[in-house]
Design a protein around this motif. Sequence first.
Motif, PDB file in Angstrom:
ATOM      1  N   GLY A 158      44.035 101.670  67.309  1.00  0.00           N
ATOM      2  CA  GLY A 158      42.783 102.119  66.721  1.00  0.00           C
ATOM      3  C   GLY A 158      41.781 102.473  67.813  1.00  0.00           C
ATOM      4  O   GLY A 158      41.907 102.002  68.957  1.00  0.00           O
ATOM      5  N   VAL A 159      40.797 103.287  67.469  1.00  0.00           N
ATOM      6  CA  VAL A 159      39.839 103.774  68.459  1.00  0.00           C
ATOM      7  C   VAL A 159      39.080 102.628  69.127  1.00  0.00           C
ATOM      8  O   VAL A 159      38.918 102.576  70.340  1.00  0.00           O
ATOM      9  N   SER A 160      38.625 101.645  68.324  1.00  0.00           N
ATOM     10  CA  SER A 160      37.818 100.550  68.866  1.00  0.00           C
ATOM     11  C   SER A 160      38.623  99.674  69.837  1.00  0.00           C
ATOM     12  O   SER A 160      38.179  99.388  70.952  1.00  0.00           O
ATOM     13  N   ASP A 161      39.835  99.254  69.423  1.00  0.00           N
ATOM     14  CA  ASP A 161      40.663  98.410  70.291  1.00  0.00           C
ATOM     15  C   ASP A 161      41.115  99.159  71.543  1.00  0.00           C
ATOM     16  O   ASP A 161      41.233  98.572  72.626  1.00  0.00           O
ATOM     17  N   GLY A 210      39.394 101.452  73.027  1.00  0.00           N
ATOM     18  CA  GLY A 210      38.216 101.437  73.888  1.00  0.00           C
ATOM     19  C   GLY A 210      38.014 100.084  74.554  1.00  0.00           C
ATOM     20  O   GLY A 210      37.680 100.005  75.736  1.00  0.00           O
ATOM     21  N   VAL A 211      38.255  98.992  73.793  1.00  0.00           N
ATOM     22  CA  VAL A 211      38.146  97.640  74.350  1.00  0.00           C
ATOM     23  C   VAL A 211      39.137  97.455  75.493  1.00  0.00           C
ATOM     24  O   VAL A 211      38.792  96.924  76.566  1.00  0.00           O
ATOM     25  N   TYR A 212      40.388  97.902  75.297  1.00  0.00           N
ATOM     26  CA  TYR A 212      41.413  97.767  76.336  1.00  0.00           C
ATOM     27  C   TYR A 212      41.000  98.486  77.611  1.00  0.00           C
ATOM     28  O   TYR A 212      41.149  97.966  78.714  1.00  0.00           O
ATOM     29  N   ASN A 213      40.453  99.703  77.455  1.00  0.00           N
ATOM     30  CA  ASN A 213      40.046 100.482  78.630  1.00  0.00           C
ATOM     31  C   ASN A 213      38.891  99.838  79.382  1.00  0.00           C
ATOM     32  O   ASN A 213      38.902  99.775  80.615  1.00  0.00           O
ATOM     33  N   VAL A 214      37.906  99.361  78.655  1.00  0.00           N
ATOM     34  CA  VAL A 214      36.733  98.828  79.348  1.00  0.00           C
ATOM     35  C   VAL A 214      37.017  97.440  79.936  1.00  0.00           C
ATOM     36  O   VAL A 214      36.540  97.108  81.028  1.00  0.00           O
ATOM     37  N   PHE A 235      26.613 103.154  74.740  1.00  0.00           N
ATOM     38  CA  PHE A 235      27.153 103.844  73.566  1.00  0.00           C
ATOM     39  C   PHE A 235      28.258 103.093  72.828  1.00  0.00           C
ATOM     40  O   PHE A 235      28.679 103.515  71.758  1.00  0.00           O
ATOM     41  N   GLY A 236      28.779 101.971  73.390  1.00  0.00           N
ATOM     42  CA  GLY A 236      29.808 101.199  72.699  1.00  0.00           C
ATOM     43  C   GLY A 236      31.227 101.638  73.025  1.00  0.00           C
ATOM     44  O   GLY A 236      31.449 102.631  73.727  1.00  0.00           O
ATOM     45  N   PRO A 237      32.248 100.911  72.494  1.00  0.00           N
ATOM     46  CA  PRO A 237      33.655 101.141  72.876  1.00  0.00           C
ATOM     47  C   PRO A 237      34.237 102.477  72.434  1.00  0.00           C
ATOM     48  O   PRO A 237      35.238 102.914  72.993  1.00  0.00           O
ATOM     49  N   VAL A 238      33.650 103.127  71.422  1.00  0.00           N
ATOM     50  CA  VAL A 238      34.199 104.408  70.958  1.00  0.00           C
ATOM     51  C   VAL A 238      34.110 105.462  72.069  1.00  0.00           C
ATOM     52  O   VAL A 238      35.040 106.263  72.273  1.00  0.00           O
ATOM     53  N   ILE A 239      33.018 105.464  72.814  1.00  0.00           N
ATOM     54  CA  ILE A 239      32.879 106.394  73.939  1.00  0.00           C
ATOM     55  C   ILE A 239      33.883 106.054  75.032  1.00  0.00           C
ATOM     56  O   ILE A 239      34.437 106.946  75.697  1.00  0.00           O
ATOM     57  N   PRO A 263      38.568 110.968  69.174  1.00  0.00           N
ATOM     58  CA  PRO A 263      37.223 110.387  69.289  1.00  0.00           C
ATOM     59  C   PRO A 263      36.187 111.450  69.685  1.00  0.00           C
ATOM     60  O   PRO A 263      36.508 112.421  70.363  1.00  0.00           O
ATOM     61  N   ASN A 264      34.964 111.256  69.251  1.00  0.00           N
ATOM     62  CA  ASN A 264      33.878 112.173  69.616  1.00  0.00           C
ATOM     63  C   ASN A 264      33.729 112.276  71.128  1.00  0.00           C
ATOM     64  O   ASN A 264      33.941 111.301  71.844  1.00  0.00           O
ATOM     65  N   TYR A 265      33.381 113.448  71.597  1.00  0.00           N
ATOM     66  CA  TYR A 265      33.143 113.749  73.020  1.00  0.00           C
ATOM     67  C   TYR A 265      34.438 113.903  73.840  1.00  0.00           C
ATOM     68  O   TYR A 265      34.374 114.221  75.016  1.00  0.00           O
ATOM     69  N   THR A 266      35.597 113.689  73.222  1.00  0.00           N
ATOM     70  CA  THR A 266      36.842 113.715  73.999  1.00  0.00           C
ATOM     71  C   THR A 266      37.094 115.072  74.635  1.00  0.00           C
ATOM     72  O   THR A 266      37.460 115.173  75.813  1.00  0.00           O
TER      73      THR A 266
END
Length: 520
Positions: A50-53, A55-59, A269-273, A352-355
Amino acid sequence: MTANKTINNSTNNSENNKRIAKNTAMLYIRMLFTMAVSLYTSRVVLNTLGVSDFGVYNVVGGVVLMFSFLNSAMTSGTQRFLSFELGRQDFEQQRRVFSMSINIHAIIALVVLFLAETIGLWFLNTQLIIPVERVNAANWVYQFSILSFMVTILNVPYNASIIAHEKMNIYAYVSIVEVTLKLLIVFMLQWLGFDKLKLYAALVFGVSLLIPTINIVYCIRKFKECIYYYFWDKSLFKTLMSYAGWNLWGNIASVTMNQGINILLNIFFGPVINAARGVAYSVNAAVNGFVGNFQMAMNPQIVKSYASGDRKYMFQLIFQGSKYSFFLLFTLSLPILIETDTILLWWLKTVPNYTALFCRLVLINTLIDCISGPLMTAAQASGKIKVYQTVVGGLLLFILPLSYLFLKLGFPPQTTLYVSISISIIALFSRLLIINKLINISLIAFLKQVLSPILMVSVVAVVSPLMVKIYINHEIIRFFTVCFISLLSVVLAVYYIGLKNEERLFVNSKLRMIAIKVKK
């Protein structure tokens, strides 16, 4: 005597060129496979986590990589000193350098563990924006990322030995095994019912443990200097650490720029970015790998030619390496830059937005940076890196506060990449001025033989595919037409504008040889 030496140098350089070509070909075979698998796995991992997880893994992984400046400083130093001693053909010194490198990397691993379990753990749990229900999973990811990174640190001297010996076939085979295992991980994520984010982190650690083991076994069996014995030389330690010390500044800047921006985007901007940025860098890694392989095959020869005193051949490698790196990356990047939205839509189920914008800007930044690759290696070869790392590292470090300032003023997330692109251009010319002082490379020659052809090829090649993009509306027809016209326009522009006469003659001779073999 001089004539014989010239003939010998010419023969050796010819053999070196063949070795570079062979190693590059082997690395490209590896890259084609790894790129296909990596792009597929990125898509499945994004959709599975999922997009949120994602993003969490990347950050979270980025927090661990913040400490990689310690390891990166020694990595380039280890490769440089091993290649240098191979160029001098001093076996005993090779053994000493290798064993001291193992000692130093063991110390670095312990320091990273301490920093990661104190400062890093505090930062993860108090500063990052992570959904409350995923904090526990994020801590799992963090611990496995620390373990994976420590294994990577201890593997550096062995990996450096493989590259210094130019055994790119082994490097390629091991990389293929690695991505195959990561492909298996993707399927296991879908088969097993455990928390997907925790499971992914654990399985990636398992792969990161196996691959260095293969490298270590190979090096011990094939390279005599890679059999570790306890050895401590205060003078050699100071030499290695002095070199690494100046590298440290440059690597702090590089890591701060990359991972610091990732954390800034998370905070604002949070994990989605972070997910969008993660996808963009996956695309960039796949494309940039082709250039990285080319430069990896060439870098040991730049260092060895410096060590042997063959400056003419070294300058030839630097000029050709910078120019060909850009042409190669531009050939692959142009259709992606033009058709980013279509590629992402076909590749990912969820974009995801901005990709798309991130992908374009990251590729443009990488196109600028790839020109500097051989220049960086030349600076490393000289061993005189104090001014180089101070100036270039200072420029790169400036990206983070500038980005923070713009984000604080309300600018959008892509502003961070505009800042990075601007600094990359300034850093390229700064590198040129410094390298000129270090090894007396001609600035005028570099401008004429490298930067001028690059600029002209870029302007000429982009026109035709852009016209196709504008005038063809059917998505599938437009996509394949853009890809074909991009390839054709770049190849023609490089051949007629980007190559010198002798380079065109070389290409013609190779094409004739291929045609003869095909006819037979």
